[in-house]
Design a protein around this motif. Structure first.
Motif, PDB file in Angstrom:
ATOM      1  N   GLU A  33       8.894  19.767   9.872  1.00  0.00           N
ATOM      2  CA  GLU A  33       7.857  19.399   8.903  1.00  0.00           C
ATOM      3  C   GLU A  33       8.485  18.542   7.812  1.00  0.00           C
ATOM      4  O   GLU A  33       9.531  18.891   7.275  1.00  0.00           O
ATOM      5  N   GLU A  34       7.845  17.438   7.523  1.00  0.00           N
ATOM      6  CA  GLU A  34       8.309  16.531   6.472  1.00  0.00           C
ATOM      7  C   GLU A  34       7.103  15.967   5.741  1.00  0.00           C
ATOM      8  O   GLU A  34       5.985  15.963   6.250  1.00  0.00           O
ATOM      9  N   ARG A  35       7.378  15.449   4.562  1.00  0.00           N
ATOM     10  CA  ARG A  35       6.357  14.728   3.801  1.00  0.00           C
ATOM     11  C   ARG A  35       7.063  13.696   2.943  1.00  0.00           C
ATOM     12  O   ARG A  35       8.268  13.794   2.690  1.00  0.00           O
ATOM     13  N   GLY A  36       6.318  12.689   2.520  1.00  0.00           N
ATOM     14  CA  GLY A  36       6.938  11.665   1.700  1.00  0.00           C
ATOM     15  C   GLY A  36       5.937  10.632   1.233  1.00  0.00           C
ATOM     16  O   GLY A  36       4.730  10.749   1.444  1.00  0.00           O
ATOM     17  N   MET A  37       6.475   9.601   0.601  1.00  0.00           N
ATOM     18  CA  MET A  37       5.674   8.483   0.106  1.00  0.00           C
ATOM     19  C   MET A  37       6.279   7.210   0.678  1.00  0.00           C
ATOM     20  O   MET A  37       7.445   6.914   0.437  1.00  0.00           O
ATOM     21  N   MET A  97       0.847  -1.189   0.000  1.00  0.00           N
ATOM     22  CA  MET A  97       0.000   0.000   0.000  1.00  0.00           C
ATOM     23  C   MET A  97       0.882   1.239   0.000  1.00  0.00           C
ATOM     24  O   MET A  97       1.659   1.463   0.933  1.00  0.00           O
ATOM     25  N   ASN A  98       0.776   2.043  -1.067  1.00  0.00           N
ATOM     26  CA  ASN A  98       1.498   3.302  -1.142  1.00  0.00           C
ATOM     27  C   ASN A  98       0.703   4.350  -0.381  1.00  0.00           C
ATOM     28  O   ASN A  98      -0.500   4.511  -0.610  1.00  0.00           O
ATOM     29  N   VAL A  99       1.391   5.069   0.497  1.00  0.00           N
ATOM     30  CA  VAL A  99       0.755   6.085   1.324  1.00  0.00           C
ATOM     31  C   VAL A  99       1.572   7.369   1.238  1.00  0.00           C
ATOM     32  O   VAL A  99       2.760   7.366   1.560  1.00  0.00           O
ATOM     33  N   SER A 100       0.937   8.442   0.796  1.00  0.00           N
ATOM     34  CA  SER A 100       1.612   9.736   0.898  1.00  0.00           C
ATOM     35  C   SER A 100       1.289  10.276   2.285  1.00  0.00           C
ATOM     36  O   SER A 100       0.187  10.098   2.791  1.00  0.00           O
ATOM     37  N   TRP A 101       2.263  10.902   2.889  1.00  0.00           N
ATOM     38  CA  TRP A 101       2.079  11.370   4.260  1.00  0.00           C
ATOM     39  C   TRP A 101       2.687  12.755   4.444  1.00  0.00           C
ATOM     40  O   TRP A 101       3.568  13.165   3.701  1.00  0.00           O
ATOM     41  N   LYS A 102       2.161  13.455   5.443  1.00  0.00           N
ATOM     42  CA  LYS A 102       2.685  14.752   5.864  1.00  0.00           C
ATOM     43  C   LYS A 102       2.732  14.716   7.380  1.00  0.00           C
ATOM     44  O   LYS A 102       1.815  14.202   8.027  1.00  0.00           O
ATOM     45  N   ARG A 128      10.747   2.872   1.840  1.00  0.00           N
ATOM     46  CA  ARG A 128      10.871   4.186   1.229  1.00  0.00           C
ATOM     47  C   ARG A 128      10.930   5.233   2.322  1.00  0.00           C
ATOM     48  O   ARG A 128      11.666   5.092   3.261  1.00  0.00           O
ATOM     49  N   ALA A 129      10.127   6.285   2.222  1.00  0.00           N
ATOM     50  CA  ALA A 129      10.175   7.392   3.182  1.00  0.00           C
ATOM     51  C   ALA A 129       9.325   7.035   4.405  1.00  0.00           C
ATOM     52  O   ALA A 129       8.178   7.435   4.528  1.00  0.00           O
ATOM     53  N   ASN A 130       9.900   6.269   5.311  1.00  0.00           N
ATOM     54  CA  ASN A 130       9.207   5.795   6.506  1.00  0.00           C
ATOM     55  C   ASN A 130       8.908   6.978   7.435  1.00  0.00           C
ATOM     56  O   ASN A 130       9.820   7.585   7.977  1.00  0.00           O
ATOM     57  N   PRO A 131       7.634   7.306   7.655  1.00  0.00           N
ATOM     58  CA  PRO A 131       7.297   8.464   8.484  1.00  0.00           C
ATOM     59  C   PRO A 131       7.589   8.250   9.964  1.00  0.00           C
ATOM     60  O   PRO A 131       7.603   9.205  10.739  1.00  0.00           O
ATOM     61  N   PHE A 132       7.848   7.006  10.352  1.00  0.00           N
ATOM     62  CA  PHE A 132       8.058   6.699  11.757  1.00  0.00           C
ATOM     63  C   PHE A 132       9.510   6.906  12.191  1.00  0.00           C
ATOM     64  O   PHE A 132       9.884   6.611  13.314  1.00  0.00           O
TER      65      PHE A 132
END
Length: 141
Positions: free
Chosen positions: A111-115, A95-100, A132-136
């Motif tokens: 502040e960051e954002r990614g996929m 599951m691809n998730v874009s996040w902010k 990829r860009a792990n928000p955790f």
């Protein structure tokens, strides 16, 4: 009288057309995608609340390591997910998730954002990895 008869016919046609609802069965892929979206939201909320037991409960051992192992200290976080794409391959779901995200720590705001790509496995689905860009893994020092 003629107007009343026309109104009655129109109402009868309208009621007959709207009276029967065709119930469509939800496809298996749709059910899995909905479950994947709900799981991502559960993991997001557990992370924001630093609820490690909820993260472990909704992840495989490897998935919990991918999330908890990368967690950094923060005072508060405002993290939003927007699922973009779900790919189902047998018992594995990508599951691809874009996040902010906005992290606050000691008066500093990041502040960051990614996929990110959530790799989900099992039944019920559990998070097996976040690539990829792990928000955790934020905020970075």
């Amino acid at each position: 009288m003629k107007r009343l008869l026309i109104a009655a016919i129109i109402m009868a046609v309208f009621i007959a057309a709207c009276g029967k609802k065709e119930v469509k069965k939800v496809s298996e892929d749709s059910r899995i995608a909905t479950e994947a979206f709900a799981l991502a939201e559960t993991i997001r909320a557990a992370y924001a609340n630093r609820d490690l037991s909820a993260i472990e409960k909704n992840s495989t051992r490897e998935g919990a390591r991918a999330i908890i192992g990368g967690m950094k200290a923060f005072d508060s976080v405002d993290l939003t997910f927007n699922p973009a794409w779900v790919e189902i391959d047998g018992d594995t779901v990508h599951m691809n998730v874009s996040w902010k995200g906005i992290w606050k720590r000691g008066g500093k705001t990041t502040e960051e954002r990614g996929m990110a790509i959530f790799i989900l496995k099992g039944s019920p689905l559990k998070t097996d990895n976040v690539v990829r860009a792990n928000p955790f893994r934020y905020p970075l020092d």
